[in-house]
Motif scaffolding. Structure first.
Motif, PDB file in Angstrom:
ATOM      1  N   ARG A 161      18.441   7.955  14.840  1.00 27.15           N
ATOM      2  CA  ARG A 161      18.754   6.588  14.395  1.00 27.15           C
ATOM      3  C   ARG A 161      17.588   5.970  13.630  1.00 27.15           C
ATOM      4  NH1 ARG A 161      20.608   1.713  18.493  1.00 27.15           N
ATOM      5  NH2 ARG A 161      20.835   0.071  16.905  1.00 27.15           N
ATOM      6  N   TYR A 164      17.347   7.636  10.219  1.00 29.73           N
ATOM      7  CA  TYR A 164      18.390   7.145   9.321  1.00 29.73           C
ATOM      8  C   TYR A 164      18.067   5.740   8.823  1.00 29.73           C
ATOM      9  CZ  TYR A 164      23.043   5.846   7.688  1.00 29.73           C
ATOM     10  OH  TYR A 164      24.096   5.423   6.922  1.00 29.73           O
ATOM     11  N   SER A 165      17.574   4.885   9.721  1.00 29.77           N
ATOM     12  CA  SER A 165      17.207   3.528   9.307  1.00 29.77           C
ATOM     13  C   SER A 165      16.063   3.560   8.295  1.00 29.77           C
ATOM     14  CB  SER A 165      16.805   2.703  10.536  1.00 29.77           C
ATOM     15  OG  SER A 165      17.865   2.634  11.464  1.00 29.77           O
ATOM     16  N   TRP A 166      15.102   4.441   8.545  1.00 26.73           N
ATOM     17  CA  TRP A 166      13.984   4.543   7.604  1.00 26.73           C
ATOM     18  C   TRP A 166      14.444   5.071   6.251  1.00 26.73           C
ATOM     19  CZ3 TRP A 166      11.760   8.724   5.068  1.00 26.73           C
ATOM     20  CH2 TRP A 166      10.561   8.455   4.413  1.00 26.73           C
ATOM     21  N   HIS A 322      21.731  -4.589   4.661  1.00 26.62           N
ATOM     22  CA  HIS A 322      21.421  -5.240   5.933  1.00 26.62           C
ATOM     23  C   HIS A 322      22.645  -5.439   6.803  1.00 26.62           C
ATOM     24  CE1 HIS A 322      22.738  -8.304   3.134  1.00 26.62           C
ATOM     25  NE2 HIS A 322      23.018  -9.090   4.156  1.00 26.62           N
ATOM     26  N   MET A 326      22.602  -0.262   6.956  1.00 30.93           N
ATOM     27  CA  MET A 326      21.372  -0.145   7.742  1.00 30.93           C
ATOM     28  C   MET A 326      21.680  -0.283   9.218  1.00 30.93           C
ATOM     29  SD  MET A 326      17.885  -2.318   7.299  1.00 30.93           S
ATOM     30  CE  MET A 326      16.372  -1.820   8.118  1.00 30.93           C
ATOM     31  N   ILE A 327      21.178   0.587  10.012  1.00 28.26           N
ATOM     32  CA  ILE A 327      21.299   0.519  11.472  1.00 28.26           C
ATOM     33  C   ILE A 327      20.007  -0.062  12.020  1.00 28.26           C
ATOM     34  CG2 ILE A 327      21.574   1.842  13.599  1.00 28.26           C
ATOM     35  CD1 ILE A 327      23.175   3.843  12.087  1.00 28.26           C
ATOM     36  N   VAL A 328      20.126  -1.193  12.664  1.00 35.08           N
ATOM     37  CA  VAL A 328      18.920  -1.863  13.178  1.00 35.08           C
ATOM     38  C   VAL A 328      18.662  -1.352  14.585  1.00 35.08           C
ATOM     39  CG1 VAL A 328      17.887  -4.073  13.703  1.00 35.08           C
ATOM     40  CG2 VAL A 328      19.446  -3.847  11.750  1.00 35.08           C
TER      41      VAL A 328
END
Length: 328
Positions: A161, A164-166, A322, A326-328
């Motif tokens: 996760r 992937y976010s990065w 956002h 994007m996965i926070v």
């Protein structure tokens, strides 16, 4: 008591004598009153009326069928259409008794159902306690491996996760493009010199790519990085008994991809010179390069780099990084 009514067919009135004055007031001395004696009529045909309520059972001129049809009524049959008989009110009080019994019976049914429900819940709770006990017994013996596996899976999930976010937020598209181009140049030189050398060692290329990624992210130090690359070269050279081009290809691809600019130039030039030397050596020995018509499989590190570029470009193009990408 009998009452005589004149017949409608033959009516023969008989006038009373002068001694009886019906419905006429009679005056006496010191008394004012009226004489209410009923008149006397002579009937050509007599009809009998049931005077059962008066204490007698006198029925004259009426057969049994007519008596049964007339019932207990004191009104003659021919005059019944003149009077409106009230219907007999329905008998309602037995329904209260029935309702009382129904309520009691339903209360009993509900009581029995509640007993069955409590019994079913008790059985379910008992089974639940047994399952908990069995789980406790199993966890007592293999609890530690299960906990370790769950933690490893959780760490892997959060790592993927975070990566992937990065990638969505900060993937360097120009740097990844340069990495793919330079690594592809090294692989093309090795494939031209030794055909099918890329397909013969996919795992070595994958390990080399992971080592380069760990060095770029700062997970390993520089001395360890060079030591691991030397170990990869020794494994390909001495364990798999590969030639110089095939053995140096993973190391050269990693250095050309993640090294400094002068390291990249030096590695590509050196690897090209090594390929030319080996090719000339093979020609001097009379060995010709065999043309192998096989499809080159893209190494996994380069595939991941291309996927990261695609995700980053798609997220930037969509404009909802956002919210959706994007996965926070």
């Amino acid at each position: 008591m009998s009452t005589t009514i004149p017949s409608l067919v033959s009516f023969k009135p008989s006038f009373p004598s002068t001694k009886v004055h019906a419905f006429r007031p009679q005056f006496r001395r010191n008394i004012i009153g009226f004489s209410l004696k009923p008149p006397r009529f002579s009937l050509g045909k007599r009809f009998a009326v049931n005077d059962k309520g008066g204490g007698g059972d006198v029925v004259v001129g009426v057969d049994e069928a007519e008596k049964e049809a007339r019932g207990q009524s004191t009104m003659p049959e021919r005059f019944r259409y003149l009077a409106k008989e009230a219907p007999t009110p329905p008998l309602r009080w037995p329904w209260f008794v029935v309702m009382a019994f129904l309520i009691y019976a339903w209360r009993a049914v509900l009581f029995e159902l509640s007993n069955w429900r409590n019994a079913a819940f008790a059985i379910v709770r008992f089974i639940g306690y047994l399952l908990k006990y069995a789980l406790a017994v199993v966890y007592h013996f293999i609890g530690s491996p299960i906990t370790f596996s769950v933690r490893c899976a959780e760490d892997l999930f959060y790592t993927v996760r975070a990566c992937y976010s990065w990638i969505i937020a900060n993937a360097p598209v120009p740097d990844l493009t340069i990495i793919i181009v330079l690594a592809s140049i090294v692989l093309a030189i090795a494939e031209a010199t030794v055909p099918n050398c890329v397909n013969n060692q996919p795992y070595v290329l994958t390990v080399s790519g992971l080592i380069g990624y760990a060095a770029v992210r700062g997970y390993i130090s520089e001395p360890l990085f060079w030591t691991l690359l030397l170990g990869v070269y020794g494994f390909s050279k001495f364990v798999k008994k590969s030639d110089d081009i095939s053995s140096a290809m993973p190391v050269a691809a990693v250095l050309a991809a993640v090294g400094e600019p002068w390291v990249r130039v030096l590695v590509i030039v050196s690897y090209t010179a090594l390929a030319i030397y080996q090719h000339s050596k093979m020609l001097s020995e009379g060995k010709e390069v065999e043309e192998v018509e096989t499809r080159v499989r893209l190494p996994i590190p380069l595939l991941f780099a291309a996927l990261a570029i695609g995700l980053r470009i798609a997220a930037k193009w969509a404009g909802y990084r956002h919210l959706t990408w994007m996965i926070v």
